[in-house]
Design a protein around this motif. Structure first.
Motif, PDB file in Angstrom:
ATOM      1  N   ILE A  88       0.860  -1.184   0.000  1.00 33.05           N
ATOM      2  CA  ILE A  88       0.000   0.000   0.000  1.00 33.05           C
ATOM      3  C   ILE A  88       0.904   1.245   0.000  1.00 33.05           C
ATOM      4  O   ILE A  88       1.826   1.341   0.807  1.00 33.05           O
ATOM      5  N   ILE A  89       0.622   2.158  -0.917  1.00 33.72           N
ATOM      6  CA  ILE A  89       1.323   3.442  -0.975  1.00 33.72           C
ATOM      7  C   ILE A  89       0.311   4.543  -0.685  1.00 33.72           C
ATOM      8  O   ILE A  89      -0.811   4.526  -1.217  1.00 33.72           O
ATOM      9  N   LEU A  90       0.677   5.503   0.165  1.00 35.31           N
ATOM     10  CA  LEU A  90      -0.227   6.595   0.521  1.00 35.31           C
ATOM     11  C   LEU A  90       0.165   7.855  -0.242  1.00 35.31           C
ATOM     12  O   LEU A  90       1.269   8.378  -0.043  1.00 35.31           O
ATOM     13  N   TYR A  91      -0.720   8.300  -1.139  1.00 39.87           N
ATOM     14  CA  TYR A  91      -0.493   9.530  -1.900  1.00 39.87           C
ATOM     15  C   TYR A  91      -1.296  10.655  -1.249  1.00 39.87           C
ATOM     16  O   TYR A  91      -2.527  10.713  -1.368  1.00 39.87           O
ATOM     17  N   THR A  92      -0.602  11.557  -0.533  1.00 35.78           N
ATOM     18  CA  THR A  92      -1.292  12.543   0.302  1.00 35.78           C
ATOM     19  C   THR A  92      -0.683  13.945   0.139  1.00 35.78           C
ATOM     20  O   THR A  92      -0.115  14.493   1.084  1.00 35.78           O
ATOM     21  N   PRO A  93      -0.801  14.545  -1.051  1.00 35.59           N
ATOM     22  CA  PRO A  93      -0.235  15.884  -1.244  1.00 35.59           C
ATOM     23  C   PRO A  93      -0.904  16.950  -0.387  1.00 35.59           C
ATOM     24  O   PRO A  93      -0.322  18.021  -0.156  1.00 35.59           O
ATOM     25  N   ASP A  94      -2.111  16.669   0.108  1.00 35.39           N
ATOM     26  CA  ASP A  94      -2.850  17.634   0.925  1.00 35.39           C
ATOM     27  C   ASP A  94      -2.849  17.262   2.403  1.00 35.39           C
ATOM     28  O   ASP A  94      -3.732  17.693   3.158  1.00 35.39           O
ATOM     29  N   LEU A  95      -1.866  16.489   2.846  1.00 33.03           N
ATOM     30  CA  LEU A  95      -1.875  15.949   4.204  1.00 33.03           C
ATOM     31  C   LEU A  95      -1.952  17.038   5.271  1.00 33.03           C
ATOM     32  O   LEU A  95      -2.772  16.948   6.193  1.00 33.03           O
ATOM     33  N   VAL A  96      -1.128  18.044   5.167  1.00 38.67           N
ATOM     34  CA  VAL A  96      -1.091  19.082   6.202  1.00 38.67           C
ATOM     35  C   VAL A  96      -2.437  19.802   6.283  1.00 38.67           C
ATOM     36  O   VAL A  96      -2.990  20.005   7.369  1.00 38.67           O
ATOM     37  N   VAL A  97      -2.983  20.176   5.132  1.00 35.17           N
ATOM     38  CA  VAL A  97      -4.278  20.867   5.099  1.00 35.17           C
ATOM     39  C   VAL A  97      -5.382  19.959   5.619  1.00 35.17           C
ATOM     40  O   VAL A  97      -6.263  20.387   6.383  1.00 35.17           O
ATOM     41  N   TYR A  98      -5.331  18.686   5.225  1.00 37.43           N
ATOM     42  CA  TYR A  98      -6.364  17.732   5.636  1.00 37.43           C
ATOM     43  C   TYR A  98      -6.340  17.511   7.150  1.00 37.43           C
ATOM     44  O   TYR A  98      -7.381  17.403   7.793  1.00 37.43           O
ATOM     45  N   GLU A  99      -5.144  17.436   7.701  1.00 33.46           N
ATOM     46  CA  GLU A  99      -5.015  17.290   9.152  1.00 33.46           C
ATOM     47  C   GLU A  99      -5.662  18.460   9.878  1.00 33.46           C
ATOM     48  O   GLU A  99      -6.350  18.277  10.888  1.00 33.46           O
ATOM     49  N   GLU A 100      -5.447  19.664   9.354  1.00 37.06           N
ATOM     50  CA  GLU A 100      -5.949  20.865  10.019  1.00 37.06           C
ATOM     51  C   GLU A 100      -7.450  21.042   9.819  1.00 37.06           C
ATOM     52  O   GLU A 100      -8.163  21.413  10.757  1.00 37.06           O
ATOM     53  N   GLU A 101      -7.951  20.760   8.613  1.00 36.71           N
ATOM     54  CA  GLU A 101      -9.341  21.063   8.298  1.00 36.71           C
ATOM     55  C   GLU A 101     -10.300  19.912   8.593  1.00 36.71           C
ATOM     56  O   GLU A 101     -11.431  20.152   9.029  1.00 36.71           O
ATOM     57  N   ARG A 102      -9.889  18.691   8.353  1.00 45.24           N
ATOM     58  CA  ARG A 102     -10.770  17.538   8.571  1.00 45.24           C
ATOM     59  C   ARG A 102     -10.395  16.808   9.857  1.00 45.24           C
ATOM     60  O   ARG A 102     -11.231  16.548  10.707  1.00 45.24           O
TER      61      ARG A 102
END
Length: 378
Positions: free
Chosen positions: A294-308
């Motif tokens: 499994i590979i995790l493609y998360t270019p929005d990780l920082v924003v997602y952590e903060e907003e969701r």
């Protein structure tokens, strides 16, 4: 607070229908299935309903399965559909949900009716349900069935139920992943449809649904053309988006090595997938059962952590390498640095059962509830 006209109209319809149908007796053998994700019976509901029918022909099974498309026409339809749902909720012994349901959460539930949440996903990574901003409150769920006890805390919070009402029975659809014969038959079906994938390394891109329910549709793009060119002809790239995003295309029509598989069941795709690329989607729990990369493609990780927000520290939780661009994905695949031990850790930490009998356990519990709620004459 801004006035929500759609919600107000839906609430009036549900309340009026509830008032006129509340006096109708509950059918002790009636089990209603409600979903807004698909237009046909699939996954957990299909397996559970077949198991119940096999056990007792007297069960009256009602299927309210209609995919919500967020169009004006569908909104009008759903207002009327809420009336139908409310009638069946008021007259059923058991109501099974695979998503949150407006009528269930906005009525006074009968004591003779048991509401069971069988969430469509095997688990939850990103916050959902009551733990995010919502258009309506969540209430009236009697039980929530989960894959393992590790989900008791998060699902209790998301669905506003006590932890002792979150019951670890397994997830019905995962029985398929433990059935080698079934997975082999799935593989042949996919090979027949796409013969070009035989003898190739198959990479499946299947990201989470970004947004809030059916009303807010977002997604993160990925350059699959670049990725294919980096990996070479030994690879085939498949992509499957959330049912609400099936109209979106990520590849060029003239490239037979990048295939839109939005119309194919996820587990059928799993049967031929060598490497899964995902992100915050709960399908990584399902895929971990197969113990493949499994590979995790998360270019929005920082924003997602903060907003969701997440229920876990994502960087510690991730069952594989975290990548922020296509170059990093290609590098992981080239070096095969997959961290498979983390995939196995995920599988055995979050699933309590590995016997392929979860459908039977769920059916047993439903029958126990019906038996407890049905008076016996001696």
């Amino acid at each position: 607070m801004e006035f929500d006209m759609e919600k107000f109209i839906a609430l009036i319809v549900v309340k009026v229908t509830w008032l006129f149908t509340f006096a109708i007796p509950v059918n002790k053998k009636k089990i209603t299935f409600i979903s807004y994700f698909e237009n046909k019976l699939t996954g957990n509901f299909k397996l559970i309903s077949k198991e119940l029918q096999k056990r007792d022909n007297d069960y009256k099974l009602v299927f309210l399965i209609h995919k919500f498309n967020n169009s004006l026409l569908d909104k009008l339809y759903y207002v009327l559909y809420f009336a139908i749902q409310t009638y069946h909720i008021n007259t059923s012994a058991i109501v099974l949900l695979d998503g949150n349901n407006f009528p269930v959460c906005n009525i006074t539930k009968k004591k003779q009716t048991t509401i069971i949440q069988i969430w469509h996903a095997c688990g939850g990574i990103k916050k959902f349900g009551y733990d995010i901003n919502r258009r309506f409150d969540i209430k009236n769920y009697d039980y929530v069935y989960v894959a393992g006890n590790e989900f008791k805390c998060t699902f209790s919070s998301a669905f506003q139920v006590e932890q002792d009402k979150v019951i670890s029975l397994g997830v019905a659809k995962t029985d398929i992943l433990y059935n080698e014969g079934k997975m082999e038959s799935y593989k042949e079906l996919v090979y027949n449809k796409y013969p070009q994938i035989k003898n190739k390394k198959v990479v499946l891109y299947a990201p989470t649904f970004r947004g809030d329910g059916a009303f807010d549709r977002q997604y993160v793009n990925i350059d699959l053309e670049y990725l294919y060119n980096k990996l070479g002809q030994d690879y085939i790239l498949l992509y499957k988006l959330h049912p609400f995003l099936e109209s979106i295309s990520l590849g060029k029509d003239n490239n037979d090595n990048i295939i839109n598989v939005n119309n194919i069941d996820l587990y059928k795709l799993f049967s031929v997938t060598d490497i899964l690329i995902s992100d915050y989607s709960a399908i990584i729990f399902d895929f971990s059962i197969l113990e493949r990369p499994i590979i995790l493609y998360t270019p929005d990780l920082v924003v997602y952590e903060e907003e969701r927000g997440f229920y876990y520290n994502y960087r510690e939780f991730a069952p594989g390498p975290i990548c922020f661009n296509e170059e990093e994905i290609a590098e992981v695949i080239a070096t095969q640095n997959y961290k498979l031990d983390r995939v196995q850790d995920l599988k055995y930490k979050y699933f309590d059962y590995h016997d392929g009998l979860s459908t039977q356990r769920i059916a047993n519990d439903i029958e126990d509830i019906i038996s407890r709620n049905t008076p016996h004459n001696f």
